[in-house]
Design a protein around this motif. Structure first.
Motif, mmCIF file in Angstrom:
data_model
loop_
_atom_site.group_PDB
_atom_site.id
_atom_site.type_symbol
_atom_site.label_atom_id
_atom_site.label_comp_id
_atom_site.label_asym_id
_atom_site.label_seq_id
_atom_site.Cartn_x
_atom_site.Cartn_y
_atom_site.Cartn_z
ATOM 1 N N ALA A 150 0.825 -1.206 0.000
ATOM 2 C CA ALA A 150 0.000 0.000 0.000
ATOM 3 C C ALA A 150 0.860 1.257 0.000
ATOM 4 C CB ALA A 150 -0.927 -0.009 1.217
ATOM 5 N N ILE A 151 2.058 1.155 0.599
ATOM 6 C CA ILE A 151 2.961 2.313 0.659
ATOM 7 C C ILE A 151 3.806 2.413 -0.605
ATOM 8 C CG2 ILE A 151 4.937 3.303 1.894
ATOM 9 C CD1 ILE A 151 3.818 1.899 4.425
ATOM 10 N N SER A 152 4.404 1.298 -1.016
ATOM 11 C CA SER A 152 5.377 1.316 -2.108
ATOM 12 C C SER A 152 4.782 1.001 -3.474
ATOM 13 C CB SER A 152 6.495 0.310 -1.821
ATOM 14 O OG SER A 152 5.979 -1.022 -1.862
ATOM 15 N N GLY A 153 3.626 0.316 -3.475
ATOM 16 C CA GLY A 153 3.038 -0.115 -4.736
ATOM 17 C C GLY A 153 3.668 -1.370 -5.303
ATOM 18 N N ARG A 154 4.608 -1.977 -4.571
ATOM 19 C CA ARG A 154 5.314 -3.146 -5.084
ATOM 20 C C ARG A 154 4.507 -4.420 -4.834
ATOM 21 N NH1 ARG A 154 11.689 -2.824 -3.771
ATOM 22 N NH2 ARG A 154 11.467 -4.872 -4.732
ATOM 23 N N PRO A 155 4.239 -5.204 -5.850
ATOM 24 C CA PRO A 155 3.521 -6.474 -5.669
ATOM 25 C C PRO A 155 4.408 -7.502 -4.983
ATOM 26 C CG PRO A 155 4.281 -6.295 -7.926
ATOM 27 C CD PRO A 155 4.622 -4.988 -7.262
ATOM 28 N N PHE A 156 3.799 -8.558 -4.506
ATOM 29 C CA PHE A 156 4.548 -9.620 -3.847
ATOM 30 C C PHE A 156 3.889 -10.957 -4.123
ATOM 31 C CE2 PHE A 156 1.358 -8.201 -0.787
ATOM 32 C CZ PHE A 156 0.820 -9.382 -0.320
ATOM 33 N N SER A 157 4.612 -12.014 -3.853
ATOM 34 C CA SER A 157 4.102 -13.370 -3.974
ATOM 35 C C SER A 157 4.698 -14.195 -2.843
ATOM 36 C CB SER A 157 4.473 -13.987 -5.324
ATOM 37 O OG SER A 157 3.943 -15.292 -5.466
ATOM 38 N N ILE A 158 3.855 -14.998 -2.199
ATOM 39 C CA ILE A 158 4.271 -15.836 -1.075
ATOM 40 C C ILE A 158 4.106 -17.304 -1.473
ATOM 41 C CG2 ILE A 158 3.755 -16.514 1.306
ATOM 42 C CD1 ILE A 158 2.528 -13.687 1.678
ATOM 43 N N ILE A 159 5.109 -18.099 -1.179
ATOM 44 C CA ILE A 159 4.981 -19.550 -1.298
ATOM 45 C C ILE A 159 5.171 -20.154 0.086
ATOM 46 C CG2 ILE A 159 6.171 -21.651 -2.050
ATOM 47 C CD1 ILE A 159 6.520 -20.484 -4.756
ATOM 48 N N TYR A 160 4.241 -21.030 0.470
ATOM 49 C CA TYR A 160 4.392 -21.790 1.710
ATOM 50 C C TYR A 160 4.499 -23.269 1.359
ATOM 51 C CZ TYR A 160 3.318 -24.498 5.834
ATOM 52 O OH TYR A 160 3.374 -25.432 6.826
ATOM 53 N N PHE A 161 5.485 -23.928 1.951
ATOM 54 C CA PHE A 161 5.582 -25.385 1.835
ATOM 55 C C PHE A 161 6.239 -25.922 3.089
ATOM 56 C CE2 PHE A 161 9.758 -24.062 0.578
ATOM 57 C CZ PHE A 161 10.616 -25.119 0.833
ATOM 58 N N SER A 162 6.126 -27.214 3.301
ATOM 59 C CA SER A 162 6.758 -27.889 4.428
ATOM 60 C C SER A 162 7.887 -28.780 3.905
ATOM 61 C CB SER A 162 5.724 -28.736 5.172
ATOM 62 O OG SER A 162 6.324 -29.500 6.191
ATOM 63 N N ASP A 163 8.879 -29.033 4.779
ATOM 64 C CA ASP A 163 9.994 -29.870 4.327
ATOM 65 C C ASP A 163 9.648 -31.351 4.317
ATOM 66 O OD1 ASP A 163 9.857 -29.944 7.089
ATOM 67 O OD2 ASP A 163 12.002 -29.626 7.426
ATOM 68 N N HIS A 164 8.769 -31.785 5.230
ATOM 69 C CA HIS A 164 8.364 -33.187 5.314
ATOM 70 C C HIS A 164 7.274 -33.307 6.363
ATOM 71 C CE1 HIS A 164 10.422 -33.617 9.211
ATOM 72 N NE2 HIS A 164 11.413 -32.931 8.667
ATOM 73 N N GLY A 165 6.686 -34.482 6.486
ATOM 74 C CA GLY A 165 5.709 -34.731 7.531
ATOM 75 C C GLY A 165 6.320 -35.527 8.673
ATOM 76 N N ASN A 166 5.468 -36.098 9.505
ATOM 77 C CA ASN A 166 5.894 -36.946 10.617
ATOM 78 C C ASN A 166 5.051 -38.215 10.630
ATOM 79 O OD1 ASN A 166 8.057 -35.597 11.806
ATOM 80 N ND2 ASN A 166 6.747 -34.260 13.017
#
Length: 311
Positions: A193-209
């Motif tokens: 909102a301040i800079s006008g720069r878009p972003f993208s987030i990726i979430y993942f896990s390394d492994h389960g249990n």
């Protein structure tokens, strides 16, 4: 250490992912981890490995790839910096232009909340920069002991069945991950909102249990491999197309993950194959990953439904 089948957004019956349920751009069902423990998985997923040998190549890490394209790199970690289960992954993180480790020792030396990562993240994001930026946040997440990870969660799940008390902690740790991602998103939105720069987030896990009974109590730990170790979440949230919520079912191998991150970052490199984690197409080859998972002989151990068992 977060298994996909314990996320409500992937079908778990307890509503522990209210943010991710409604706020994603792309969700992939079919992502397979690069291994069953942190080092074995992340060194394959965050480098372009020798896929015939399942051997990481530290000279071809995601950090090296981003820097080759002029992207400023940051690694902010709540995992340990040194230790039997930490050092090889830390070696990748230390390649970043700026690396911050909240815990200078082994992961088990201190119990620091993942929320502590948000302060340095916000500081980095608010700093003026003309470069594109890759910021990696390495959380403890659902790592053992999950009950220690959730001490700052006010609405933790509890059960009257003492044998399932740890499972309730694990389900709560997924809720905390959901809250963490929401906070990362909100901080990023304010900066946009301040800079006008878009972003993208990726979430993942390394492994389960794997579920493991000890003294009449069901734990989730890494004592032995399970087929469910490999089933991990992969979710992308884009600032520009938030709310469209595409759900894809496609088999994706962790051995191709860095190539996918390169495509996500828009990097073109003569030595980087064009590979999209989010095209909804099964990988043409998984370099023996499916056969490796099939060879695991431990009993099936799907997520334990806590519906009706919570206080």
């Amino acid at each position: 250490s977060a298994r996909k089948d314990y996320f409500h957004t992937y079908g778990y019956p307890v509503s522990n992912t209210p943010f991710l349920d409604k706020n994603f751009s792309v969700k992939v069902d079919g992502m397979k981890a690069g291994g069953t423990y942190t080092i074995g998985s992340l060194t394959n997923m965050l480098t372009v490995p020798d896929k015939s040998k399942w051997s990481p190549r530290y000279d071809r890490s995601v950090i090296d790839l981003a820097k080759s394209a002029g992207i400023k790199t940051y690694w902010i970690s709540n995992q340990g910096m040194v230790g039997e289960w930490d050092t090889p992954v830390s070696a990748i993180g230390k390649k970043a232009d700026l690396s911050i480790f909240l815990n200078k020792g082994a992961y088990s030396e201190k119990n620091i909340s993942d929320f502590a990562l948000l302060k340095p993240f916000k500081k980095i994001l608010n700093a003026k920069s003309d470069q594109s930026r890759l910021i990696i946040l390495h959380t403890l997440g659902s790592h053992s002991d999950a009950c220690k990870r959730i001490i700052d969660i006010a609405d933790a799940y509890e059960t009257d069945d003492k044998s399932l008390s740890y499972v309730a902690c694990y389900v709560t740790s997924i809720k905390k991950a959901d809250q963490f991602i929401e906070k990362v998103f909100n901080i990023s939105q304010k900066e946009k909102a301040i800079s006008g720069r878009p972003f993208s987030i990726i979430y993942f896990s390394d492994h389960g249990n794997v579920h493991h009974a000890v003294e009449n109590k069901i734990l989730l730990n890494n004592n032995f491999p399970s087929k469910f170790h490999y089933d991990i979440p992969l979710i992308r949230i884009d600032s520009e197309i938030r709310g469209k919520c595409r759900e894809l079912t496609s088999e994706k191998s962790g051995l191709n993950f860095t190539e996918g991150l390169g495509n996500w970052m828009g990097i073109q490199n003569s030595e980087l194959p064009k590979y999209d984690l989010f095209d909804g197409i099964n990988d043409s080859t998984d370099y023996g990953l499916k056969a490796k998972i099939k060879s695991i002989r431990t009993p099936e151990d799907p997520a334990i439904d806590l519906t009706g068992k919570l206080k």
